[in-house]
Scaffold this active site. Structure first.
Site, mmCIF file in Angstrom:
data_model
loop_
_atom_site.group_PDB
_atom_site.id
_atom_site.type_symbol
_atom_site.label_atom_id
_atom_site.label_comp_id
_atom_site.label_asym_id
_atom_site.label_seq_id
_atom_site.Cartn_x
_atom_site.Cartn_y
_atom_site.Cartn_z
ATOM 1 C CB CYS A 261 -0.923 -0.010 1.220
ATOM 2 S SG CYS A 261 -1.906 1.502 1.401
ATOM 3 C CB CYS B 35 -0.470 2.264 4.044
ATOM 4 S SG CYS B 35 -2.117 1.832 3.474
ATOM 5 C CG ASP B 36 3.210 0.896 4.452
ATOM 6 O OD1 ASP B 36 3.033 1.237 5.628
ATOM 7 O OD2 ASP B 36 2.674 -0.108 3.939
#
Length: 312
Positions: free
Chosen positions: A137, A140-141
């Site tokens: 993701c 997300c990261d």
């Protein structure tokens, strides 16, 4: 201690676009319903950096679209529980029981909209470096890799979109593609091809990653010659497809050979009163718009089914 039993008309399992849409229709119909989602409301939509193919919005961030969907459902009176994980289900034509950590729901209808999860990269060190350089993701990261070299594995729209997003942080994005073509939308492919931060390695596949505590390099192999070499990079993001979240339902619901739920055009499964919507079900196209359509049909079909039961 025995759990409290609650009787409801409908239980919706999953809070992505399909589940939220079903909740909107159920709430408007004044049904006694609950939507269960113990991870993240909005599903995979929330991890999309930008969305340009959802009607009504020229361009909108995935998290914003997800928030608008949830807000609309709640404003209409949808009952949504984000803090009570699903434990077990019992499904038959005559009896439908949904057990969570806190309650047991006895319901007349169930809409399964649990979606799918990214398929893990098939490499030896995946588990060792998961979250330490192996990710799925970008939203997300990706931000933790400012100024880094990042690899992206995959050839569909998700891989293309996430590669573009990662250029916001990375000094360089290397797309590792086992074929000499992509399967994404033409406009997205054009953006990728003209982006100076993106390098495409056609006909190479990821063999493994390695490093000390975190990923430091990738081992790749040429699909034509078999040549192997190392790439110095700081992270690898995988977008090689998804796997349906059907584990809890496999003993009751008919699945295809890829473990997706089989339904008819009305989202009906092999059990009366049980429906499937969104990425969880067997179908050709998996888009936000198709998930929303599935949720609409499932909710309307369930409402009709419940109305028929009350006439008996």
């Amino acid at each position: 201690m025995s759990k409290e039993i609650k009787n409801v008309d409908m239980v919706i399992i999953g809070g992505g676009p399909a589940g939220i849409t079903a909740a909107i229709y159920a709430a408007r119909a004044k049904m006694n319903m609950i939507l269960l989602e113990n991870q993240i409301l909005g599903g995979q939509v929330r991890s999309s950096y930008t969305i340009e193919n959802y009607p009504g919005f020229k361009n909108i961030e995935g998290s914003e679209l997800a928030d608008l969907m949830v807000e609309q459902a709640r404003n209409l009176g949808a009952n949504i529980d984000e803090a009570d994980p699903l434990v077990n289900v019992k499904l038959s034509d005559e009896h439908k029981e949904i057990e969570t950590d806190k309650y047991i729901y006895i319901t007349q209808s169930v809409i399964i909209a649990t979606g799918a999860t990214p398929r893990k990269l098939p490499i030896k060190n995946e588990e060792k470096f998961n979250g330490k350089g192996v990710h799925y993701c970008a939203v997300c990261d990706g931000a933790v890799y400012g100024g880094s070299v990042i690899g992206v594995v995959g050839g569909g729209n998700s891989a293309l979109e996430e590669a573009l997003f990662l250029t916001k942080f990375a000094s360089k994005v290397i797309m590792i593609r086992r074929y000499d073509y992509f399967n994404g939308e033409k406009t997205t492919m054009e953006e990728v091809l003209k982006n100076p931060k993106i390098e495409i390695m056609y006909k190479w596949e990821l063999v493994d990653v390695d490093g000390d505590r975190f990923v430091e390099r990738a081992i790749i192999k040429n699909t034509d010659t078999g040549e192997q070499k190392e790439l110095q990079l700081d992270a690898v993001f995988g977008y090689i497809g998804t796997e349906p979240k059907t584990e809890l339902f496999k003993d009751y619901i008919t699945l295809d050979d890829r473990k997706y739920i089989i339904t008819n055009e009305n989202m009906e499964t092999n059990i009366r009163g049980v429906y499937a919507a969104g990425d969880i079900r067997q179908k050709q196209f998996r888009q936000i718009t198709t998930a929303v359509a599935d949720g609409t049909i499932a909710a309307l079909a369930a409402e009709k089914y419940i109305a028929g039961l009350k006439k008996i």
